[in-house]
Design an enzyme around this catalytic site. Structure first.
Site, PDB file in Angstrom:
ATOM      1  N   ARG A  90       0.841  -1.186   0.000  1.00  0.00           N
ATOM      2  CA  ARG A  90       0.000   0.000   0.000  1.00  0.00           C
ATOM      3  C   ARG A  90       0.883   1.246   0.000  1.00  0.00           C
ATOM      4  O   ARG A  90       1.867   1.319   0.748  1.00  0.00           O
ATOM      5  CB  ARG A  90      -0.932   0.014   1.217  1.00  0.00           C
ATOM      6  CG  ARG A  90      -2.039  -1.031   1.142  1.00  0.00           C
ATOM      7  CD  ARG A  90      -3.031  -0.708   0.032  1.00  0.00           C
ATOM      8  NE  ARG A  90      -4.069  -1.706  -0.137  1.00  0.00           N
ATOM      9  CZ  ARG A  90      -4.046  -2.682  -1.042  1.00  0.00           C
ATOM     10  NH1 ARG A  90      -2.996  -2.811  -1.843  1.00  0.00           N
ATOM     11  NH2 ARG A  90      -5.063  -3.525  -1.152  1.00  0.00           N
TER      12      ARG A  90
ATOM     13  N   HIS B  18       1.545  -0.409 -10.483  1.00  0.00           N
ATOM     14  CA  HIS B  18       0.563  -1.206  -9.745  1.00  0.00           C
ATOM     15  C   HIS B  18       0.224  -2.492 -10.501  1.00  0.00           C
ATOM     16  O   HIS B  18      -0.941  -2.803 -10.751  1.00  0.00           O
ATOM     17  CB  HIS B  18      -0.703  -0.397  -9.471  1.00  0.00           C
ATOM     18  CG  HIS B  18      -1.467  -0.906  -8.279  1.00  0.00           C
ATOM     19  ND1 HIS B  18      -2.164  -0.082  -7.417  1.00  0.00           N
ATOM     20  CD2 HIS B  18      -1.642  -2.162  -7.785  1.00  0.00           C
ATOM     21  CE1 HIS B  18      -2.735  -0.800  -6.463  1.00  0.00           C
ATOM     22  NE2 HIS B  18      -2.432  -2.069  -6.672  1.00  0.00           N
TER      23      HIS B  18
END
Length: 302
Positions: A217, A265
């Site tokens: 994260r 990502h």
């Protein structure tokens, strides 16, 4: 069983066939009377913001492992399950292992510039400690793959559950663990307790030459502190796959910093072929009154 599919429009073509094959008794729809649905399959970007009208729904099954974008929704009172997908876990393990090996072997030290560089012999894997922050499903999968290569593994775990081949420590031992982390892999969820966990003080504890690999994260690391630490060589390099703002703005200093590698990502994706059977099993359990798997703890946020 009538199930509402709420995700980005582009996901429908990919997910609907896999879900229907895994759960043929299901009537899957993208719209309809909220009071008619028994369950919801959800991913961020879908069109449901207010869950109040879905009074019959016995389960909201997330297609993502992370649930921070939905768990704080005050209208969501139905049970929420996160996705634990074996394909996603393997993808994450492969990403972390690939970058850990790159760090371990010093692959970035061989510029293709005509210079013949010798003398830099890396230690063998059993001599290179790797630390994993977060020993959930993704952390355990990553540990299993790295352990097979021979890296000595240390893990930080909020639950404290033992993991084969890993020396597990509680969060309270984080400072001491960081001081030994030559390769640090971050797989913690986004919660109030983990935001900015790696601040300037903690980053300074890393040993000289340490690498950070963060596919967990973007909120875990203080961006400004990381850039300042990289300028001072602690850490020596950061591989970042997640960010506070995505896509990462083109003018963000991470793009131009020589000690940062940005990936967009892509460390781990939920794959319909492996995730649809997981969702189907959980929907059947919820509709038959059995305990739901991977139920989200609202207080913890995951």
């Amino acid at each position: 069983m009538k199930v509402r599919f709420s995700a980005r429009e582009a996901a429908w073509a990919e997910w609907a066939p896999a879900l229907r094959a895994a759960l043929p008794e299901m009537e899957l729809a993208r719209e309809g009377d909220p009071a008619a649905f028994d369950a919801i399959i959800y991913a961020p970007g879908g069109d449901i913001d207010d869950f109040t009208p879905y009074r019959r729904v016995k389960l909201v099954q997330s297609l993502w492992a992370g649930v921070e974008r939905i768990v704080t929704n005050p209208t969501l009172t139905q049970p929420l399950a996160r996705m634990v997908d074996p394909g996603l876990a393997r993808g994450m393990a492969e990403y972390c292992t690939g970058w850990a090996l790159r760090a371990h072997l010093g692959m970035d030290g061989y510029a293709q510039d005509g210079r013949w560089r010798t003398g830099a012999v890396p230690p063998l894997a059993p001599e290179r400690p790797v630390t994993i922050l977060g020993m959930g499903e993704l952390g355990r999968a990553t540990a299993a793959m790295l352990g097979g290569i021979g890296f000595p593994l240390t893990g930080i775990s909020a639950s404290g559950h033992p993991v084969p081949g890993v020396t597990v420590h509680p969060v309270a031992a984080l400072d001491a663990v960081l001081a030994e982390a030559q390769i640090l892999i971050c797989l913690l969820p986004d919660t109030p307790a983990t935001r900015d966990l790696l601040d300037a003080r903690r980053l300074s504890l890393l040993p000289e030459g340490a690498w950070i690999i963060n596919p967990g994260r973007g909120t875990l690391i203080d961006d400004a502190a990381l850039l300042a630490g990289l300028d001072q060589g602690r850490p020596a390099h950061a591989v970042l796959d997640v960010f506070r703002t995505e896509p990462l703005p083109a003018d963000h200093p991470f793009w131009s910093h020589p000690a940062v590698t940005v990936t967009p990502h892509i460390a781990a994706e939920t794959r319909p072929a492996t995730a649809a059977p997981v969702a189907a099993r959980n929907l059947r359990r919820a509709l038959s009154g059995q305990p739901v798997l991977n139920l989200v703890n609202r207080a913890k946020g995951y």
